[in-house]
Design a protein around this motif. Sequence first.
Motif, PDB file in Angstrom:
ATOM      1  N   GLY A 104      30.808  30.441  28.228  1.00  0.00           N
ATOM      2  CA  GLY A 104      31.658  29.186  28.855  1.00  0.00           C
ATOM      3  C   GLY A 104      30.766  29.280  30.433  1.00  0.00           C
ATOM      4  N   LYS A 105      31.771  28.590  31.367  1.00  0.00           N
ATOM      5  CA  LYS A 105      31.029  28.598  32.734  1.00  0.00           C
ATOM      6  C   LYS A 105      30.843  29.446  33.489  1.00  0.00           C
ATOM      7  N   ASP A 106      31.677  30.665  33.479  1.00  0.00           N
ATOM      8  CA  ASP A 106      31.322  32.033  34.088  1.00  0.00           C
ATOM      9  C   ASP A 106      30.143  32.671  33.587  1.00  0.00           C
ATOM     10  N   GLU A 107      30.122  32.722  31.994  1.00  0.00           N
ATOM     11  CA  GLU A 107      29.261  33.461  31.426  1.00  0.00           C
ATOM     12  C   GLU A 107      27.746  33.102  31.728  1.00  0.00           C
ATOM     13  N   GLN A 108      27.467  31.669  31.863  1.00  0.00           N
ATOM     14  CA  GLN A 108      26.157  31.074  32.030  1.00  0.00           C
ATOM     15  C   GLN A 108      25.825  30.882  33.577  1.00  0.00           C
ATOM     16  N   ARG A 109      26.508  31.328  34.378  1.00  0.00           N
ATOM     17  CA  ARG A 109      25.986  31.360  35.775  1.00  0.00           C
ATOM     18  C   ARG A 109      24.849  32.707  35.979  1.00  0.00           C
ATOM     19  N   ALA A 110      23.758  32.327  36.667  1.00  0.00           N
ATOM     20  CA  ALA A 110      22.747  33.061  36.714  1.00  0.00           C
ATOM     21  C   ALA A 110      22.809  34.586  37.277  1.00  0.00           C
ATOM     22  N   HIS A 111      24.009  34.628  38.207  1.00  0.00           N
ATOM     23  CA  HIS A 111      24.249  36.037  38.752  1.00  0.00           C
ATOM     24  C   HIS A 111      25.016  36.780  37.583  1.00  0.00           C
ATOM     25  N   ASN A 112      25.565  36.142  36.445  1.00  0.00           N
ATOM     26  CA  ASN A 112      26.461  36.780  35.373  1.00  0.00           C
ATOM     27  C   ASN A 112      25.525  36.975  34.178  1.00  0.00           C
ATOM     28  N   ARG A 113      25.299  35.794  33.335  1.00  0.00           N
ATOM     29  CA  ARG A 113      24.668  35.672  32.100  1.00  0.00           C
ATOM     30  C   ARG A 113      25.302  37.280  31.316  1.00  0.00           C
ATOM     31  N   ARG A 114      26.558  37.082  31.148  1.00  0.00           N
ATOM     32  CA  ARG A 114      27.217  38.205  30.489  1.00  0.00           C
ATOM     33  C   ARG A 114      28.287  37.314  29.718  1.00  0.00           C
ATOM     34  N   TYR A 115      28.803  37.974  28.444  1.00  0.00           N
ATOM     35  CA  TYR A 115      29.812  37.439  27.785  1.00  0.00           C
ATOM     36  C   TYR A 115      31.096  37.876  28.041  1.00  0.00           C
ATOM     37  N   LEU A 116      32.177  37.059  28.120  1.00  0.00           N
ATOM     38  CA  LEU A 116      33.417  37.278  28.470  1.00  0.00           C
ATOM     39  C   LEU A 116      33.779  38.111  29.606  1.00  0.00           C
ATOM     40  N   VAL A 117      33.298  37.398  30.713  1.00  0.00           N
ATOM     41  CA  VAL A 117      33.405  37.572  32.092  1.00  0.00           C
ATOM     42  C   VAL A 117      34.590  36.877  32.766  1.00  0.00           C
ATOM     43  N   GLY A 118      35.005  35.749  32.301  1.00  0.00           N
ATOM     44  CA  GLY A 118      35.863  34.674  32.877  1.00  0.00           C
ATOM     45  C   GLY A 118      37.233  35.396  32.578  1.00  0.00           C
ATOM     46  N   GLN A 119      38.283  34.452  32.530  1.00  0.00           N
ATOM     47  CA  GLN A 119      39.574  34.850  32.563  1.00  0.00           C
ATOM     48  C   GLN A 119      40.032  35.283  31.140  1.00  0.00           C
ATOM     49  N   ALA A 120      39.466  34.745  30.004  1.00  0.00           N
ATOM     50  CA  ALA A 120      39.497  35.353  28.608  1.00  0.00           C
ATOM     51  C   ALA A 120      39.041  36.846  28.726  1.00  0.00           C
ATOM     52  N   GLY A 121      37.957  37.141  29.211  1.00  0.00           N
ATOM     53  CA  GLY A 121      37.196  38.337  29.380  1.00  0.00           C
ATOM     54  C   GLY A 121      38.073  39.502  30.179  1.00  0.00           C
ATOM     55  N   LYS A 122      38.833  39.040  31.277  1.00  0.00           N
ATOM     56  CA  LYS A 122      39.838  39.818  31.923  1.00  0.00           C
ATOM     57  C   LYS A 122      40.811  40.408  31.338  1.00  0.00           C
ATOM     58  N   LEU A 123      41.606  39.084  30.277  1.00  0.00           N
ATOM     59  CA  LEU A 123      42.434  39.322  29.431  1.00  0.00           C
ATOM     60  C   LEU A 123      42.124  40.686  28.571  1.00  0.00           C
ATOM     61  N   GLY A 124      41.096  40.334  27.818  1.00  0.00           N
ATOM     62  CA  GLY A 124      40.525  41.487  27.092  1.00  0.00           C
ATOM     63  C   GLY A 124      40.552  42.779  27.684  1.00  0.00           C
ATOM     64  N   ASP A 125      39.850  43.154  28.832  1.00  0.00           N
ATOM     65  CA  ASP A 125      39.726  44.182  29.663  1.00  0.00           C
ATOM     66  C   ASP A 125      40.871  44.891  29.806  1.00  0.00           C
ATOM     67  N   GLY A 126      42.072  43.889  30.139  1.00  0.00           N
ATOM     68  CA  GLY A 126      43.312  44.345  30.520  1.00  0.00           C
ATOM     69  C   GLY A 126      44.164  44.966  29.288  1.00  0.00           C
ATOM     70  N   PHE A 127      43.785  44.219  28.144  1.00  0.00           N
ATOM     71  CA  PHE A 127      44.787  44.827  27.111  1.00  0.00           C
ATOM     72  C   PHE A 127      44.148  46.193  26.750  1.00  0.00           C
ATOM     73  N   PHE A 128      42.946  46.768  26.625  1.00  0.00           N
ATOM     74  CA  PHE A 128      42.524  47.770  26.299  1.00  0.00           C
ATOM     75  C   PHE A 128      42.921  48.922  27.452  1.00  0.00           C
ATOM     76  N   ARG A 129      42.782  48.366  28.799  1.00  0.00           N
ATOM     77  CA  ARG A 129      43.244  49.555  29.933  1.00  0.00           C
ATOM     78  C   ARG A 129      44.703  49.802  29.854  1.00  0.00           C
ATOM     79  N   ALA A 130      45.439  48.911  29.207  1.00  0.00           N
ATOM     80  CA  ALA A 130      46.746  49.093  29.108  1.00  0.00           C
ATOM     81  C   ALA A 130      47.216  49.773  27.943  1.00  0.00           C
ATOM     82  N   ARG A 131      46.329  50.007  27.105  1.00  0.00           N
ATOM     83  CA  ARG A 131      46.362  50.863  25.810  1.00  0.00           C
ATOM     84  C   ARG A 131      45.391  52.066  25.473  1.00  0.00           C
ATOM     85  N   PRO A 132      45.048  52.964  26.237  1.00  0.00           N
ATOM     86  CA  PRO A 132      44.625  54.169  26.316  1.00  0.00           C
ATOM     87  C   PRO A 132      44.668  54.689  24.990  1.00  0.00           C
ATOM     88  N   GLU A 133      45.720  54.802  24.351  1.00  0.00           N
ATOM     89  CA  GLU A 133      45.638  55.182  22.897  1.00  0.00           C
ATOM     90  C   GLU A 133      44.532  54.647  22.124  1.00  0.00           C
TER      91      GLU A 133
END
Length: 257
Positions: free
Chosen positions: A77-106
């Motif tokens: 998406g927009k954030d992923e294609q920026r030249a300083h990123n060029r990484r996947y799932l770094v926008g809002q969806a990626g933050k939600l994914g990151d947050g899901f795993f951080r909240a569930r260390p089990e």
Amino acid sequence: MTQVEWAAFSAFREAFRRQAESWNRDFAAELAPLQRRAAERDTPPYPLETPVVYNAALDEVRAEDAVRLIIVGDNPGKDEQRAHNRRYLVGQAGKLGDGFFRARPELGIDYRRDAVILNKTPVHSAKTAHLRAVIRDGSPAVRRLVQESQLFMAEQTARLHHALCGSGCMLWLVGYAELKPHGIFSEYRDALLRAYERGAASAWSRVLVFQHFSQNRFSVDLKGFCGGTVPADGTLAQRLFELGTRHKAKIFEHTAR
């Protein structure tokens, strides 16, 4: 990773990098105007810098790392294609994914360290639905690119997962709707199943399908499946497996074999 797993990962990474660079070199000039025009309908202007996006985070993976999870999103998406990123799932969806795993260390998964993030196509669009306009308005060559990129990613991803599943690696397909018949990624879905049937059948049981992290759909779906409360104990992994298997059966039940 074992030596065999590292060799497989390195081969995947290099093949993906070369292919993405080739597609970007050959199609960027034609893709960029199509991507901008598709976004104009409902997206504020943004700098379009990388029409076809290789995930540069793959270059940070080392032989001593353990890949416990492959997450396959939709497309950059927009954030992923920026030249300083060029990484996947770094926008809002990626933050939600990151947050899901951080909240569930089990679950024992560090989203940014233990997971490899891929997409169904590296062709950018501000919103996934905009790919329809890119396909519709593009030349036959652009339409073939979107199709061939899905076939490439499906085959390469299945091969990588097969190489890693001996160490317990799971693969999550996130993004339920566009895998359905006539969805944008229905060709990816069909190619993925063919690839597993042809050479990675033993890994198929470790493939799960979920709603996308975007707009919190993943967590809402999981909460509903669990009866209103996501378990915070050792049963969560089993509930995820049950939900992902249910979605997988529904998504792939009509796939031609």
